[in-house]
Design a protein around this motif. Structure first.
Motif, PDB file in Angstrom:
ATOM      1  N   LYS A 159      47.601  46.592  51.383  1.00 55.40           N
ATOM      2  CA  LYS A 159      48.414  45.416  51.664  1.00 55.40           C
ATOM      3  C   LYS A 159      49.721  45.450  50.881  1.00 55.40           C
ATOM      4  O   LYS A 159      50.776  45.126  51.416  1.00 55.40           O
ATOM      5  N   ASP A 160      49.660  45.852  49.616  1.00 58.23           N
ATOM      6  CA  ASP A 160      50.867  45.959  48.805  1.00 58.23           C
ATOM      7  C   ASP A 160      51.820  47.020  49.349  1.00 58.23           C
ATOM      8  O   ASP A 160      53.035  46.830  49.360  1.00 58.23           O
ATOM      9  N   LYS A 161      51.262  48.134  49.811  1.00 60.24           N
ATOM     10  CA  LYS A 161      52.098  49.201  50.367  1.00 60.24           C
ATOM     11  C   LYS A 161      52.788  48.733  51.647  1.00 60.24           C
ATOM     12  O   LYS A 161      53.972  48.999  51.861  1.00 60.24           O
ATOM     13  N   GLU A 162      52.057  48.012  52.516  1.00 59.02           N
ATOM     14  CA  GLU A 162      52.660  47.493  53.744  1.00 59.02           C
ATOM     15  C   GLU A 162      53.744  46.469  53.435  1.00 59.02           C
ATOM     16  O   GLU A 162      54.789  46.438  54.087  1.00 59.02           O
ATOM     17  N   LYS A 163      53.500  45.630  52.424  1.00 61.35           N
ATOM     18  CA  LYS A 163      54.477  44.627  52.033  1.00 61.35           C
ATOM     19  C   LYS A 163      55.746  45.288  51.517  1.00 61.35           C
ATOM     20  O   LYS A 163      56.860  44.865  51.834  1.00 61.35           O
ATOM     21  N   ALA A 164      55.602  46.336  50.724  1.00 66.78           N
ATOM     22  CA  ALA A 164      56.759  47.053  50.204  1.00 66.78           C
ATOM     23  C   ALA A 164      57.526  47.752  51.322  1.00 66.78           C
ATOM     24  O   ALA A 164      58.760  47.773  51.319  1.00 66.78           O
ATOM     25  N   ALA A 165      56.806  48.304  52.292  1.00 70.91           N
ATOM     26  CA  ALA A 165      57.457  48.988  53.406  1.00 70.91           C
ATOM     27  C   ALA A 165      58.223  47.997  54.275  1.00 70.91           C
ATOM     28  O   ALA A 165      59.334  48.291  54.727  1.00 70.91           O
TER      29      ALA A 165
ATOM     30  N   GLY B 283      26.010  47.043  46.248  1.00 70.16           N
ATOM     31  CA  GLY B 283      26.942  46.350  47.136  1.00 70.16           C
ATOM     32  C   GLY B 283      28.181  45.881  46.403  1.00 70.16           C
ATOM     33  O   GLY B 283      29.290  45.955  46.933  1.00 70.16           O
ATOM     34  N   ALA B 284      27.999  45.400  45.174  1.00 71.80           N
ATOM     35  CA  ALA B 284      29.142  44.955  44.382  1.00 71.80           C
ATOM     36  C   ALA B 284      30.060  46.121  44.033  1.00 71.80           C
ATOM     37  O   ALA B 284      31.290  45.990  44.075  1.00 71.80           O
ATOM     38  N   ALA B 285      29.489  47.254  43.701  1.00 73.24           N
ATOM     39  CA  ALA B 285      30.307  48.430  43.378  1.00 73.24           C
ATOM     40  C   ALA B 285      31.092  48.897  44.605  1.00 73.24           C
ATOM     41  O   ALA B 285      32.295  49.186  44.515  1.00 73.24           O
ATOM     42  N   ALA B 286      30.434  48.948  45.733  1.00 71.87           N
ATOM     43  CA  ALA B 286      31.116  49.355  46.961  1.00 71.87           C
ATOM     44  C   ALA B 286      32.159  48.317  47.365  1.00 71.87           C
ATOM     45  O   ALA B 286      33.263  48.666  47.797  1.00 71.87           O
ATOM     46  N   GLY B 287      31.832  47.043  47.222  1.00 74.55           N
ATOM     47  CA  GLY B 287      32.777  45.987  47.561  1.00 74.55           C
ATOM     48  C   GLY B 287      34.007  46.016  46.685  1.00 74.55           C
ATOM     49  O   GLY B 287      35.119  45.757  47.140  1.00 74.55           O
ATOM     50  N   CYS B 288      33.829  46.339  45.412  1.00 72.79           N
ATOM     51  CA  CYS B 288      34.962  46.463  44.497  1.00 72.79           C
ATOM     52  C   CYS B 288      35.887  47.586  44.954  1.00 72.79           C
ATOM     53  O   CYS B 288      37.103  47.424  44.994  1.00 72.79           O
ATOM     54  N   ALA B 289      35.315  48.708  45.320  1.00 70.40           N
ATOM     55  CA  ALA B 289      36.126  49.846  45.772  1.00 70.40           C
ATOM     56  C   ALA B 289      36.886  49.507  47.051  1.00 70.40           C
ATOM     57  O   ALA B 289      38.082  49.797  47.175  1.00 70.40           O
TER      58      ALA B 289
ATOM     59  N   HIS C 104      35.576  47.504  31.374  1.00 67.92           N
ATOM     60  CA  HIS C 104      36.772  46.735  31.055  1.00 67.92           C
ATOM     61  C   HIS C 104      37.955  47.209  31.891  1.00 67.92           C
ATOM     62  O   HIS C 104      38.708  46.396  32.420  1.00 67.92           O
ATOM     63  N   THR C 105      38.156  48.482  32.057  1.00 65.48           N
ATOM     64  CA  THR C 105      39.299  48.976  32.813  1.00 65.48           C
ATOM     65  C   THR C 105      39.143  48.712  34.304  1.00 65.48           C
ATOM     66  O   THR C 105      40.117  48.452  34.977  1.00 65.48           O
ATOM     67  N   ALA C 106      37.937  48.752  34.821  1.00 66.30           N
ATOM     68  CA  ALA C 106      37.734  48.520  36.246  1.00 66.30           C
ATOM     69  C   ALA C 106      37.894  47.049  36.607  1.00 66.30           C
ATOM     70  O   ALA C 106      38.195  46.726  37.741  1.00 66.30           O
ATOM     71  N   ALA C 107      37.702  46.152  35.659  1.00 68.81           N
ATOM     72  CA  ALA C 107      37.786  44.727  35.948  1.00 68.81           C
ATOM     73  C   ALA C 107      39.213  44.278  36.224  1.00 68.81           C
ATOM     74  O   ALA C 107      39.420  43.231  36.810  1.00 68.81           O
ATOM     75  N   ASN C 108      40.204  45.035  35.824  1.00 62.52           N
ATOM     76  CA  ASN C 108      41.591  44.657  36.042  1.00 62.52           C
ATOM     77  C   ASN C 108      42.115  45.092  37.407  1.00 62.52           C
ATOM     78  O   ASN C 108      43.264  44.842  37.711  1.00 62.52           O
ATOM     79  N   ALA C 109      41.305  45.732  38.199  1.00 64.79           N
ATOM     80  CA  ALA C 109      41.750  46.227  39.495  1.00 64.79           C
ATOM     81  C   ALA C 109      41.979  45.066  40.452  1.00 64.79           C
ATOM     82  O   ALA C 109      41.143  44.181  40.592  1.00 64.79           O
ATOM     83  N   GLU C 110      43.118  45.071  41.115  1.00 62.56           N
ATOM     84  CA  GLU C 110      43.444  44.020  42.054  1.00 62.56           C
ATOM     85  C   GLU C 110      42.532  44.111  43.278  1.00 62.56           C
ATOM     86  O   GLU C 110      42.330  45.175  43.840  1.00 62.56           O
ATOM     87  N   GLY C 111      41.954  43.014  43.679  1.00 66.62           N
ATOM     88  CA  GLY C 111      41.066  42.976  44.831  1.00 66.62           C
ATOM     89  C   GLY C 111      39.623  43.274  44.503  1.00 66.62           C
ATOM     90  O   GLY C 111      38.742  43.114  45.341  1.00 66.62           O
ATOM     91  N   CYS C 112      39.354  43.701  43.285  1.00 66.09           N
ATOM     92  CA  CYS C 112      38.002  44.115  42.915  1.00 66.09           C
ATOM     93  C   CYS C 112      37.050  42.931  42.833  1.00 66.09           C
ATOM     94  O   CYS C 112      35.922  43.008  43.305  1.00 66.09           O
ATOM     95  N   THR C 113      37.487  41.834  42.263  1.00 66.20           N
ATOM     96  CA  THR C 113      36.594  40.693  42.061  1.00 66.20           C
ATOM     97  C   THR C 113      36.141  40.116  43.392  1.00 66.20           C
ATOM     98  O   THR C 113      34.946  39.882  43.610  1.00 66.20           O
TER      99      THR C 113
END
Length: 80
Positions: free
Chosen positions: A62-68, A47-53, A18-27
């Motif tokens: 991407k969020d860090k670059e956008k903030a910078a 593959g799905a686990a690695a792709g989620c990470a 449940h907690t991992a499903a809320n990660a942005e970009g994971c799906t």
């Protein structure tokens, strides 16, 4: 005793999922990684686990670059 262990393990694993499903970009990463893992030798879950990470990492980057870039634009003088 075995049943209590099984129930405890099941509840623990479901709470982690449940907690991992809320990660942005994971799906998106999990879908791409799952398909790639399945095609590359029926390793869709790995593959799905690695792709989620990877997807989560790329979303954070991407969020860090956008903030910078937003901070750099805010520090520029308005008249120039």
């Amino acid at each position: 005793m075995k049943r209590a262990f099984f129930v405890t393990a099941l509840v623990a694993s479901l709470s982690l999922i449940h907690t991992a499903a809320n990660a942005e970009g994971c799906t998106k990463g999990a879908v791409v990684g799952g398909v790639g893992g399945h095609v590359a030798g029926h390793h869709g879950v790995a593959g799905a686990a690695a792709g989620c990470a990877v997807g989560h990492h790329e979303a954070k980057k991407k969020d860090k670059e956008k903030a910078a870039s937003g901070a750099a634009a805010a520090s520029q003088p308005a008249g120039k």
